[in-house]
Scaffold this active site. Structure first.
Site, PDB file in Angstrom:
ATOM      1  N   SER A  85     -22.252 -58.205 -19.936  1.00 44.19           N
ATOM      2  CA  SER A  85     -21.518 -59.269 -20.640  1.00 44.19           C
ATOM      3  C   SER A  85     -21.142 -60.318 -19.617  1.00 44.19           C
ATOM      4  O   SER A  85     -21.002 -60.009 -18.420  1.00 44.19           O
ATOM      5  CB  SER A  85     -20.244 -58.668 -21.260  1.00 44.19           C
ATOM      6  OG  SER A  85     -19.334 -59.685 -21.602  1.00 44.19           O
ATOM      7  N   TYR A  92     -12.784 -53.367 -19.591  1.00 47.22           N
ATOM      8  CA  TYR A  92     -14.054 -53.789 -20.200  1.00 47.22           C
ATOM      9  C   TYR A  92     -14.869 -54.603 -19.181  1.00 47.22           C
ATOM     10  O   TYR A  92     -16.062 -54.332 -18.961  1.00 47.22           O
ATOM     11  CB  TYR A  92     -13.771 -54.622 -21.449  1.00 47.22           C
ATOM     12  CG  TYR A  92     -15.023 -55.155 -22.112  1.00 47.22           C
ATOM     13  CD1 TYR A  92     -15.857 -54.305 -22.835  1.00 47.22           C
ATOM     14  CD2 TYR A  92     -15.384 -56.501 -22.014  1.00 47.22           C
ATOM     15  CE1 TYR A  92     -17.014 -54.787 -23.444  1.00 47.22           C
ATOM     16  CE2 TYR A  92     -16.534 -56.992 -22.619  1.00 47.22           C
ATOM     17  CZ  TYR A  92     -17.347 -56.123 -23.335  1.00 47.22           C
ATOM     18  OH  TYR A  92     -18.495 -56.598 -23.925  1.00 47.22           O
TER      19      TYR A  92
HETATM   20  N1  LIG Z   1     -20.238 -59.234 -29.539  1.00 48.59           N
HETATM   21  C1  LIG Z   1     -20.093 -59.853 -28.385  1.00 48.59           C
HETATM   22  O1  LIG Z   1     -19.572 -60.993 -28.309  1.00 48.59           O
HETATM   23  C2  LIG Z   1     -20.585 -59.227 -27.110  1.00 48.59           C
HETATM   24  C3  LIG Z   1     -20.568 -60.001 -25.943  1.00 48.59           C
HETATM   25  C4  LIG Z   1     -21.030 -59.437 -24.757  1.00 48.59           C
HETATM   26  C5  LIG Z   1     -21.502 -58.137 -24.740  1.00 48.59           C
HETATM   27  N2  LIG Z   1     -21.500 -57.403 -25.894  1.00 48.59           N
HETATM   28  C6  LIG Z   1     -21.979 -56.024 -25.821  1.00 48.59           C
HETATM   29  O2  LIG Z   1     -22.997 -55.831 -26.790  1.00 48.59           O
HETATM   30  C7  LIG Z   1     -23.068 -54.448 -27.141  1.00 48.59           C
HETATM   31  C8  LIG Z   1     -23.127 -54.314 -28.657  1.00 48.59           C
HETATM   32  O3  LIG Z   1     -21.904 -54.795 -29.198  1.00 48.59           O
HETATM   33  P1  LIG Z   1     -21.792 -55.488 -30.626  1.00 48.59           P
HETATM   34  O4  LIG Z   1     -21.195 -56.822 -30.404  1.00 48.59           O
HETATM   35  O5  LIG Z   1     -23.040 -55.364 -31.375  1.00 48.59           O
HETATM   36  O6  LIG Z   1     -20.614 -54.576 -31.240  1.00 48.59           O
HETATM   37  P2  LIG Z   1     -20.557 -53.608 -32.511  1.00 48.59           P
HETATM   38  O7  LIG Z   1     -21.088 -54.307 -33.708  1.00 48.59           O
HETATM   39  O8  LIG Z   1     -19.172 -53.102 -32.526  1.00 48.59           O
HETATM   40  O9  LIG Z   1     -21.575 -52.432 -32.123  1.00 48.59           O
HETATM   41  C9  LIG Z   1     -21.247 -51.460 -31.168  1.00 48.59           C
HETATM   42  C10 LIG Z   1     -22.230 -50.308 -31.276  1.00 48.59           C
HETATM   43  O10 LIG Z   1     -21.861 -49.312 -30.299  1.00 48.59           O
HETATM   44  C11 LIG Z   1     -21.841 -48.046 -30.945  1.00 48.59           C
HETATM   45  N3  LIG Z   1     -20.843 -47.144 -30.351  1.00 48.59           N
HETATM   46  C12 LIG Z   1     -19.553 -47.410 -30.061  1.00 48.59           C
HETATM   47  N4  LIG Z   1     -18.951 -46.307 -29.599  1.00 48.59           N
HETATM   48  C13 LIG Z   1     -19.879 -45.311 -29.601  1.00 48.59           C
HETATM   49  C14 LIG Z   1     -19.855 -43.939 -29.246  1.00 48.59           C
HETATM   50  N5  LIG Z   1     -18.758 -43.323 -28.790  1.00 48.59           N
HETATM   51  N6  LIG Z   1     -20.995 -43.224 -29.392  1.00 48.59           N
HETATM   52  C15 LIG Z   1     -22.116 -43.806 -29.872  1.00 48.59           C
HETATM   53  N7  LIG Z   1     -22.207 -45.106 -30.216  1.00 48.59           N
HETATM   54  C16 LIG Z   1     -21.091 -45.852 -30.082  1.00 48.59           C
HETATM   55  C17 LIG Z   1     -21.456 -48.361 -32.382  1.00 48.59           C
HETATM   56  O11 LIG Z   1     -21.927 -47.315 -33.212  1.00 48.59           O
HETATM   57  P3  LIG Z   1     -20.985 -46.515 -34.268  1.00 48.59           P
HETATM   58  O12 LIG Z   1     -19.984 -47.488 -34.795  1.00 48.59           O
HETATM   59  O13 LIG Z   1     -21.981 -46.034 -35.282  1.00 48.59           O
HETATM   60  O14 LIG Z   1     -20.406 -45.445 -33.468  1.00 48.59           O
HETATM   61  C18 LIG Z   1     -22.208 -49.661 -32.645  1.00 48.59           C
HETATM   62  O15 LIG Z   1     -23.518 -49.398 -33.077  1.00 48.59           O
HETATM   63  C19 LIG Z   1     -21.824 -53.802 -26.506  1.00 48.59           C
HETATM   64  O16 LIG Z   1     -22.226 -53.140 -25.310  1.00 48.59           O
HETATM   65  C20 LIG Z   1     -20.927 -54.980 -26.176  1.00 48.59           C
HETATM   66  O17 LIG Z   1     -20.076 -54.717 -25.078  1.00 48.59           O
HETATM   67  C21 LIG Z   1     -21.050 -57.910 -27.076  1.00 48.59           C
END
Ligand SMILES: NC(=O)c1ccc[n+]([C@@H]2O[C@H](COP(=O)([O-])OP(=O)(O)OC[C@H]3O[C@@H](n4cnc5c(N)ncnc54)[C@H](OP(=O)(O)O)[C@@H]3O)[C@@H](O)[C@H]2O)c1
Length: 255
Positions: free
Chosen positions: A139, A151
């Site tokens: 990120s 984070y």
């Molecule tokens: N959104 C942003 O602005 C942003 C920016 C920079 C980086 N990121 C990174 O992008 C990645 C995806 O995030 P997103 O934005 O798509 O968020 P999201 O919609 O909340 O998705 C997060 C995913 O991680 C899984 N997860 C969380 N805890 C888990 C656990 N204990 N075991 C297995 N799976 C788990 C969730 O699955 P379940 O709910 O099914 O457990 C979900 O599929 C993350 O690494 C985040 O840090 C996001």
């Protein structure tokens, strides 16, 4: 002379994608399905994961990445994976002193320990095949963000992990891509308990982020900032950390 990037043609490749049940992961599953990949997606939310699997033809594997046994089961089921996309991650927002120890542990396990461990378990088969691609979802927070200390640390550690791994894999036909998004419209912010309220950087859609992630893999990019200009912020922070911190405080980007 630099090392030539190792791009990965995705058609027909077996891909393990963590965090496939929501947000960027679910959108990435759709893009990979269109590329003709053989997909294995993981998540804890069985219903959401099954919906993604139905749409994409992926195999769904329900697993909590905080559990060492479940992590091992994922690695066993995906031992033939040629591409590993470590996408699952969670946020937490607030001052460090207010963060419960259990949340510190959970965040560091999902965001850092699990991707390191999955990579460690899948690498030997990739190396033996002389082909493989590991993706680490970092990120822009890797430059340091107030109110997101743990984070940000997890994401900076992933970036350093990827950079280190590149030395170990250099010349073996294996590639490592780090993805560093700014803000992407997903349930991430609601889940961490604080909405995204900054006007800058503007939010990308999960679909755009997914397309760019996949293109970065195909082109063998070492690092892919989303959007690309965020690269400048990271370079600026690296070259002039004091000035960066001062400006961050002034403009409210970094407390
Ligand atoms: N959104 C942003 O602005 C942003 C920016 C920079 C980086 N990121 C990174 O992008 C990645 C995806 O995030 P997103 O934005 O798509 O968020 P999201 O919609 O909340 O998705 C997060 C995913 O991680 C899984 N997860 C969380 N805890 C888990 C656990 N204990 N075991 C297995 N799976 C788990 C969730 O699955 P379940 O709910 O099914 O457990 C979900 O599929 C993350 O690494 C985040 O840090 C996001």
């Amino acid at each position: 002379m630099g090392v030539r990037p190792v791009g990965t043609e995705l058609r027909g490749r077996t891909v393990l994608l963590t965090g496939g049940s929501s947000g960027i992961g679910a959108a990435t599953a759709e893009v990979l399905a269109r590329r003709g990949c053989d997909l294995l997606v993981t998540g804890r939310d069985e219903q959401a994961l099954n919906r993604v699997a139905e749409r994409t033809g992926a195999r769904a594997l329900v697993a909590d990445l905080c559990s060492p046994e479940e992590l091992r089961r994922v690695a066993e089921r995906a031992s033939h994976a040629e591409v590993l996309i470590n996408n699952a991650g969670i946020g937490w927002s607030g001052q460090l002193e207010e963060m419960p120890a259990s949340e510190v542990h959970r965040l560091l396990t999902v965001n850092l320990a699990a991707p390191v461990e999955l990579t460690r378990m899948l690498l030997p088969a990739m190396r033996a095949r002389g082909r493989g691609h590991v993706v680490l979802m970092s990120s822009i927070a890797a430059v340091g963000v107030g109110g997101e200390a743990v984070y940000s640390a997890s994401k900076a550690a992933l970036r350093a992990f990827a950079a280190s791994l590149r030395y170990e894999l250099s010349g073996d036909g294996l590639a490592v891509t780090t993805v560093l998004p700014g803000a992407v419209r997903t349930p991430f912010f609601q889940r961490r308990g604080l909405a995204y309220e900054r006007s800058f950087p503007r939010m990308l859609s999960a679909e755009t982020a997914a397309e760019r992630l996949v293109r970065a893999v195909e082109r063998g990019r070492e690092e892919s900032f989303l959007p690309g200009w965020l690269d400048l912020a990271a370079r600026f922070q690296g070259a002039l950390p004091g000035t960066f911190h001062h400006l961050g405080r002034r403009f409210g980007q970094v407390r």
